[in-house]
Scaffold this active site. Structure first.
Site, mmCIF file in Angstrom:
data_model
loop_
_atom_site.group_PDB
_atom_site.id
_atom_site.type_symbol
_atom_site.label_atom_id
_atom_site.label_comp_id
_atom_site.label_asym_id
_atom_site.label_seq_id
_atom_site.Cartn_x
_atom_site.Cartn_y
_atom_site.Cartn_z
ATOM 1 C CB SER A 1 29.083 18.076 -6.955
ATOM 2 O OG SER A 1 29.034 19.335 -6.349
ATOM 3 C CE LYS B 1 26.064 19.127 -5.066
ATOM 4 N NZ LYS B 1 26.328 20.282 -5.965
ATOM 5 C CE1 TYR C 1 25.776 19.636 -1.016
ATOM 6 C CE2 TYR C 1 27.130 21.332 0.027
ATOM 7 C CZ TYR C 1 26.662 20.704 -1.106
ATOM 8 O OH TYR C 1 27.086 21.131 -2.351
ATOM 9 C CE1 TYR D 1 26.250 21.502 -10.182
ATOM 10 C CE2 TYR D 1 28.463 21.029 -10.971
ATOM 11 C CZ TYR D 1 27.468 20.864 -10.038
ATOM 12 O OH TYR D 1 27.693 20.057 -8.968
ATOM 13 C CB VAL E 1 34.762 21.585 -7.058
ATOM 14 C CG1 VAL E 1 33.832 22.530 -7.753
ATOM 15 C CG2 VAL E 1 34.369 21.328 -5.647
HETATM 16 O O1 DON Z 1 29.087 22.799 -2.052
HETATM 17 C C1 DON Z 1 30.132 22.944 -2.680
HETATM 18 O O2 DON Z 1 30.439 24.012 -3.195
HETATM 19 C C2 DON Z 1 31.042 21.748 -2.820
HETATM 20 N N1 DON Z 1 31.031 20.966 -1.614
HETATM 21 C C3 DON Z 1 30.640 20.882 -3.968
HETATM 22 C C4 DON Z 1 30.520 21.643 -5.259
HETATM 23 C C5 DON Z 1 30.860 20.832 -6.455
HETATM 24 O O3 DON Z 1 31.476 19.793 -6.397
HETATM 25 C C6 DON Z 1 30.515 21.434 -7.767
HETATM 26 N N2 DON Z 1 30.942 20.575 -8.856
HETATM 27 N N3 DON Z 1 31.560 20.705 -9.829
#
Ligand code: DON
Length: 314
Positions: A69, A72, A196, A248, A266
């Site tokens: 993420s 982003k 994405y 978040y 993540v």
């Molecule tokens: O879309 C997702 O769930 C992952 N590619 C990225 C989510 C993420 O990194 C949330 N962050 N803490």
């Protein structure tokens, strides 16, 4: 304690690494993307890149990891460059107070995601990056942009991680289909998510990541190459979004403890910005209950305490 002495950033980073060493492995490694579950939970890296170009590092700061993420931030920067303030017709600017992959809020709010850093919002932003491009071109543009920011041609996408998420990203398909029904995204769902998942699968080291984020610490321009990336006002606004939405439902706690804009992923990484001072990247794969790096947040809290860096006062 921060004082008038010049900071010994290498000693600070080394001390943080040494003090956290007994705790490495704490937290829960993300396993909903199968490829991420294979990471050694005891990895730890930290890099501080100052606006005058000094690099201080500890641990695995030179090992690439999945930025997830954190990407982003870079796609938002790119989309703002292409579409300007029109972006805000499709995505809001308020903290969500819910999980990164939450779906309930989207229905209440007619398909307009709360902010560009929750998954739905980032998917809507990626749809804007895709405008006028094939998915392959859009992926190429994102990689080139991140290499430009980091001033480093050696940054790659981990195709295994992208494939792994493509095969299991059911919630993201749900979010994207929902937004397509509301007209928040224009392109076919599989195209938008293809881009994405690849942006999330960018593999970067802490050093590359901190270097790539340096424009946010330096009023929108790369202080080392002199390249202008975004205006001063836009850099401030991206930092504001990172502070309020970058973690978040843990964003308030991160602001309270660290006091600097940050964006987590993540994969266990966090990019953090100390305006006028430095960009910092940490990596520790174990996550807390909000999906943010447990020891990464702690390392940044220690750094902020020891440097006195904060956006809330001297
Ligand atoms: O879309 C997702 O769930 C992952 N590619 C990225 C989510 C993420 O990194 C949330 N962050 N803490």
């Amino acid at each position: 304690m921060p004082g008038t002495e010049p900071l010994d950033l290498q000693a600070i980073v080394d001390d943080i690494h040494r003090e956290l060493a007994p705790r490495l492995g704490e937290g829960k490694v993300a396993d909903y993307i199968p490829q991420l579950a294979r990471i050694d939970p005891k990895r730890f890296g930290m890099a501080v890149v100052t606006v005058d170009g000094q690099v201080f590092q500890a641990g695995d700061a030179g090992l690439p990891f999945s930025i997830q993420s954190i990407s982003k931030v870079f796609t938002l920067t790119l989309a703002l460059g292409k579409h300007g303030e029109n972006i805000w017709k499709r995505v809001g600017r308020e903290p969500s107070g819910s999980a990164f992959n939450s779906i309930v809020q989207l229905e209440h709010e007619h398909g307009i995601p709360r902010n560009p850093f929750i998954n739905a919002g980032a998917i809507a932003v990626t749809d804007r990056v895709l405008a006028g491009h094939t998915p392959r071109e859009a992926i190429g543009e994102i990689v080139r942009f991140v290499r430009y920011l980091a001033n480093d041609e050696d940054i790659l996408i981990d195709a295994e991680v992208a494939r792994s998420e493509e095969a299991t990203g059911y919630r993201n398909f749900a979010l994207a289909n929902f937004m397509r029904a509301f007209g928040t995204i224009d392109h076919p769902v599989d195209h938008v998510l293809g881009v994405y998942f690849h942006q999330c699968a960018l593999a970067m080291t802490c050093i590359q990541l901190a270097r790539a984020g340096l424009y946010l610490a330096a009023s929108g321009s790369d202080p080392l190459t002199g390249h202008s990336v975004v205006s001063r006002q836009r850099a401030r606004r991206i930092n504001a979004l990172m502070l309020t939405c970058g973690h978040y439902d843990g964003s308030g706690d991160f602001a309270f403890r660290v006091g600097l804009p940050g964006k987590s992923g993540v994969g266990g990484g966090i990019l953090c910005v100390a305006p006028g001072k430095a960009a910092i990247a940490v990596w520790s794969p174990g996550l807390n209950q909000n999906g943010n790096s447990l020891l990464g947040s702690l390392a940044l809290e220690m750094l902020a305490n020891r440097t006195g860096w904060s956006v809330f006062g001297a």
